[in-house]
Each structure stands twice: as structure tokens, then as C-alpha cells.
Design an enzyme around this catalytic site. Sequence first.
Site, short mmCIF file in Angstrom:
data_model
loop_
_atom_site.label_atom_id
_atom_site.label_comp_id
_atom_site.label_asym_id
_atom_site.label_seq_id
_atom_site.Cartn_x
_atom_site.Cartn_y
_atom_site.Cartn_z
N ARG A 1 0.80 -1.22 0.00
CA ARG A 1 0.00 0.00 0.00
C ARG A 1 0.84 1.28 0.00
O ARG A 1 0.63 2.15 -0.82
CB ARG A 1 -0.92 0.00 1.23
CG ARG A 1 -1.99 1.08 1.15
CD ARG A 1 -2.89 1.07 2.38
NE ARG A 1 -3.54 -0.21 2.59
CZ ARG A 1 -4.34 -0.48 3.62
NH1 ARG A 1 -4.58 0.46 4.53
NH2 ARG A 1 -4.90 -1.66 3.76
N HIS B 1 -7.69 -4.10 -7.02
CA HIS B 1 -7.46 -3.32 -5.79
C HIS B 1 -8.71 -3.37 -4.89
O HIS B 1 -9.61 -2.54 -5.05
CB HIS B 1 -7.12 -1.87 -6.15
CG HIS B 1 -6.39 -1.13 -5.08
ND1 HIS B 1 -5.09 -1.42 -4.72
CD2 HIS B 1 -6.76 -0.09 -4.29
CE1 HIS B 1 -4.69 -0.60 -3.77
NE2 HIS B 1 -5.70 0.21 -3.48
N TYR C 1 -18.56 12.36 -13.41
CA TYR C 1 -18.52 13.54 -14.28
C TYR C 1 -17.19 13.67 -15.05
O TYR C 1 -17.16 14.26 -16.12
CB TYR C 1 -18.72 14.82 -13.47
CG TYR C 1 -20.06 14.90 -12.78
CD1 TYR C 1 -21.26 14.86 -13.51
CD2 TYR C 1 -20.15 15.01 -11.40
CE1 TYR C 1 -22.48 14.93 -12.88
CE2 TYR C 1 -21.37 15.07 -10.75
CZ TYR C 1 -22.55 15.03 -11.50
OH TYR C 1 -23.75 15.10 -10.87
#
Length: 825
Positions: free
Chosen positions: A37, A83, A127
Site C-alpha cells: 500500500r 485493488h 462527471y
Amino acid sequence: MSNENNQHNHGNIKTIDISTEVRKDFLEYAMSVIVSRALPDLKDGLKPVHRRIIYAMNDLGITADKPHKKSARIVGEVIGKYHPHGDTAVYESMVRMAQDFSYRYPLVDGHGNFGSIDGDGAAAMRYTEARLSKVSNWIIKDIDMDTVPFVDNYDASEREPAYLTGYFPNLLANGGMGIAVGMATSIPPHNLREVVSGIKAYIDNNEITIDELLDNHILGPDFPTGALMTNGQRMREGYKTGKGGVIIRSKIDIEETDKSARLIVTEIPYQTNKAKIIERIAELVKDKSIDGISDIRDESNYEGIRVVIDLKRDSNPDVVLSKLYKYTSLQSSYSINLLSLHNSIPALLDLKTIIKHYVDFQINVIIKRSIYEKNKLEKRLNILSGLNKAHDIIDEIIELIKKSAGDQESKEQLMSRWDFNEEQAKAILDLQLKRLSRLDRDKLHNEMDQIKERVSYLNKLIENTEEQNTVLKDQLTDIAEKFGDDRRTETISDSVMNIEDEELIPDVKTMILLSEEGYIRRVDSEEFRIQKRGGRGISVNAANEDPIVISTMGKMRDHVLFFTNSGKVFRTKAYNIRQYSRTARGLPIVNFLNGLTNEDKITAILPLRNTKEKFKYLTFITQKGMIKRTDITMFDSINQNGKIAIGLKDGDQLVSVMPTTGEDTIFIANKTGKVIRISEDIVRPLSRTASGVKGIKVEGDDVVVGAVTSFGIENITTISSKGNFKKTAISEYRISGRNGKGIKVMNLNEKTGDFNSIIAARETDLIMIISSDGNLIKTRVSDIPLLSRSAAGVRGIRLSGDNQIQTVTLEYRKNGEENQEFEEE
């Protein structure tokens, strides 16, 4: 519950030590955070989430040459296949990869609102749209050529790369930050051209030192937001040991306007928030932690950052600037911590080792892709050889195929009868009959020749280290030419991390001017050209009715002592005096110097550095010929209301104050051109409030006009009120007892005017003469003729009408220090 049941249940429970279990579980968690990570891999410079984003986008075909796709589609692909974490975390990582103020070389090309340097978040993922940037192509290129290992994803349903090919040197170019368990990384971004230059230098010379890399190639971090950066010892330690730091300062210009000055912020430190900086400045102004700011506004646009800080009329820009650096994020520190994963193990490495591992990995990738390409070409060559052979026996092959019962029999017949191998036989059978009969033999031969040539080169590349190095250097050069740009962050020399206010101000020379009506200002002495003697000079005064009466030279960090007609002394730092242009009037000194009243008149100004090892006393000379020495330490502490420096008698005022060693001789000059030279040690030290003793006898209307010390000089320069000057060897001035009349040192007449100034200057120094009409001429001491004590001197400045010399300033110059070589035309 019966004992039998207790025993039965106990048999299914395993007794363990809780501290051992917690230690084991925490270690597993910590290693998961570290490896999976928080830390970037040394090979491709990517954390797992970034690597998975790039791989998923590449797998979806959302590359730089394809249209953008919805961010939500990309995030879904990443979390669904590779992931198993929150979609917000993945999207935020992708957003940062698209921000040109976060990444030096963005890895994602974003379309839509991807946030701002003011801390505004990106629009929702439904968006925005994205695709890989062109840079990312060089991070994942050739991944399908067996160049990197693939591992199972989180549920073993997919395969993903353990790391990418990383041709683009991402770890150094873009850097990386991460906080794991018990460790953290902070690798700064660098300029791609410099990184490539450093890597190529290492390839050419494996013995290159880190100092050589830093001096000639990688000059330090190069942040996407530009700004200024220190490149001192702590930065070098960072690259040598893996841990260090730099100071980043905003790029701020000072603009002078007719009414006041303003600060223009054009670049801010990396990873700072512009809106929060402005908010912080407003808070500091409101609680009066910073004085002198009248307004602040953000004029930034798509062209870049522009924050305007308007200053009050009487404020000093340098002081305001130093406070802004200290109390806001306009100056911030960046820690260098070169920690990354090397073969899945956290390693703190120096710059050279990082480059070494990058080169080793890239050579390995070049070898693997070369082997892959070679094997592929050899397979193709095998098939082409079979087709070429088949061309000679095409009719027999067609007859064989016609008589065969099926493909398997045809293949076996081809292999047994004409010795084709299985791949060749399959290729012959796969061809359409019309193509088999029309095989272009020349085309086959050309392709075979090209493949043989390429295979020969690949064999050489696989075996030859020098060839591998050449390929890697050419590849890096190509990347640098495509994506390299100029350095954005300017370096400034400073090895101290915690910089105090004063250290932020450059300790350069400055000229202090005080007018008759009490207006004070600092002026850059470099504004004045060096002129030949006899010139007219250039104007330093906007108001001819308010002539300059005191001028002196010092450095920005000097303590400046102001002595008044009442015998008091005030003190401030030179940088607190506001700088103006050479023709500006300045600021009333009563507005600037706390504790000074309208009745106080400044009669002497002394810039003074902490030079107690050299100078022991301050020596005072008054207009009526009094001399006094006082221990210099008595002026260490002066509050804003000032303190008594000398007890002046009625009608007397201070003319000159100078630091002395205790072993000097003092020259005191009268208006009538007489000078007395006395040994300093015949005047015993006195308290601050004392008046002193007689130094030179003053008769009638005569007054003392100046005094100098013999410290470090060979000649005395004398100047008359009409602009004549000369140098005389100090050996021509005999030493006498105090309270004498002195000896004549200048043949004065109507043309020369009265005696004006006595200067202790060296040949390397410059003299600046200001006339009563506000003109200044700057000339070299070496250009002043050496004449006898009784000579009248030569014309130094051309005066018009009744104008006279008003004040004279000495600018000290060290041997070898460059002068501004402009001459008046």
C-alpha cells in the site's frame, strides 16, 4: 456443565500466548501496509494502487492516443479486478496522478474538474474522464514481452504485474510520499533531463561520486510548483544517506508603486494550499502579528499564480517578507527520505544506489524483451523457411493434400516426406490454396534476411554489456527529448534548515541617505555608475529644497546607530529602513524610528556590525573639537526610547562617530583646512554621559567638519566644498598632542571653497560625493591623484552655480571585488 463437557470443549481450544499472537498479527498487518500500500517500488517508482490504475487503463485501451473514458469506469475496473479497497481512495489516487501541481510529470491525462492548488476537490468520478498520459506509455511499454513477472490478484481470478517495465525513471522524476507502519517515505520530484543526465553519467562511469552527480547532473529536487529551494548540506546529506531536507520558499517579487510597494507571489512551495496561505496571512494581519499589509487579493488565473499583497505607505517590504516567510507556508521545509521497496523489502538508499538499481533493472528488462523478440523472430523465420521450401515443391504438396484424408494426415505426410517440422507444416496447411500458388519468393527472402539480421543483432545485445548500455542510454535520451523540460525550481545557497528572519534577508551593501528635513531611505549603491573625475553626477534627490545632509554605507544586517543633537543614540537594523529608488524622497525618520521626537535632529549615522574582536571603542568627535572614547559594549542594548551616548555642551553637536581598536591614531579636520593627528590612547575611556576632552583647538567661527581613524589605510583623502580632492600619504601627518591647532592639509582659495571632508579610504574603495543640488558622483579612490599635504587638489565633481559638496560616503571594496564598470559618456 459437567466436568466431562468441560474437558470435551477444552479439547477444541488451542491455548496460545496473547502477546505472541498480537505481535505476529501486527507484524503481518504492518508488512501488508508496507509492501502492498504505502511504499513505491524501486523498479517502476509506483505504489500498488498507481500501478493497478495504469495497468487497468492500459488493459482497457485507454491510452494517450485513444479518447478519454469515464473515471467511474476506470475505478470500477481497478477495484473489481485488482485493488480491493474503497472506490474513493482509488479515484483520489488517480486524480493526483492527473494534477500538474502534484506530479512533476502527470501520469494521467484528466478531462474535467480534477481539483486545484487551492485545495478544491475533483468533481465526482461520474462527471470526469481520463486516459493515460504519454509519459505512462513509457512506464508500461513492452509489458507483454515477458519483461516482468505476473502474480495472482487478490482472489486469484486475474493476473497482474508485480511491477511495470518503468522505462521512464518515475521514482526520481515524480518522487513519492507514503506513510507505512513505523516508516515513511518522502522522495522529491526531479527534473527529467537532469535525472537522465545523471543516469547516463553513472552508466559511463560506475565510480562516479554522489557529489559529482549533484554538482554536474542532478542539481536537487525540481518541484512542479517551482519556487526557490536551498541546496545546502542537509540536501546533500539526503542524497548521501537517504535522509535530509530542503527549505522551499515562494517566489515573491517586490513592486514599487507611486504611493507604496506591493509583494507579488508567483510561485508557492510544493504541496502547500494557496487559499490557506492567503487565509493565514489575513489572520496574521488581523491579530497584528504582521504589520504593514493593507490588502491582499488573489489574481491567479489559468496562466499561473498571482497573489498581490499591498503594503502600507510606511512599511518595509523586506521586513514584511521575512515575517511572511516565518509565519506562513510561503516558506516550508521538505524532508528527503529515500525509502522504497527493493525486491519487496523496504530499503533506505542513497542517490547513486537508486540509480544503480534502476540501471540494473532496465538492463534486465532490455535482455528479457530482446530474448522474447528473438524467440518470436526465430519462430517466424522457421515458418518462412518452410514456406520457402514449399515453394519449390508446390505442385507435389497440392497433390498430397488432395489425396489426404484430413488435416492430420496431411501434416504427418508433410513432416515425414519432406522433413517439415510441425510449425512449418501447420503454416503450409493454414494457407489458402490461391496464396500457396502465388507465393512471392523475393518477398520471402527479403523478410528472412531482415529477420536474420535482427536476430544477429539481438544475440549481440543479449550477450554484450556495452551494447546493452548503449541501448539504455539511447532509450533515456529519447524519453528526455520527448518529455524533458527546463528546471522550474531555482536553487539558492543556504545550508541552514531553520532560517531566522534576518537570515532570509540578503546581507548586501546598502546606502543610507538622510535629508535636511529628516526624510530617510535606503538606496542600492549599484544604481550609481562609476564616473570619471570631474563629472556632473546623477540625481539622488527628488526635492532640491531638501538636500541630503548625511550619507553612509553599510550592509543589510548591520545595526545602525542614529545620534541626535541632544547626544542620544537610537538603534535599528539596516533592513528595517525602507528601500526607495534613488530619486524618491523617503520616509520621515520620526515615523520610522520609535522614540524619536520632532525636536530630535540626527547629526551622525553609524552602521555597525558585531565586530568586538576587532574594535573596542566608539570614538566621538564634536563640532567644537571635543573627543571621547567609550567602551563599545555600552551600546549593546538600546531600547526604543534611545539612551545617552555623549554629554554635549550648549551649542555643540556631534560630527563623527567611529569604531576604534584602542591603538589607532585619530585625524580631526577643521573647516579652515587644518588637521590634527593624535594617538587614540592619550584619550582615556569615559562613560556614556561624559562630554570628553579637547581634541583640536577651534577658534572663531571655525568648526570641526570630520574625523577618521588610521585603521588599515596608507593615505588620507581630503575634499573641499567646491569639489576638489586629493590623496596624501599619512606619513605627512605628524602625530601631536591633543588640543593643538593642527596643520594645514589643503591649499584653500575661492575656487576650492572651504574644507569639507576627510576620508580614510583604501585604493580598492569607492567614494560617493553628493552635492547640495542632489547630484551624486561615484568615483574610484585609485583615480584620485596622490599629492602633497599643501596642494589644492584636482576637480573631482563639476558643480553648477553656488552648489557645494553636501556629504561624502565611502564604499568599502575588497581586493578582487568587481566594480560596476560603467563610465559616463
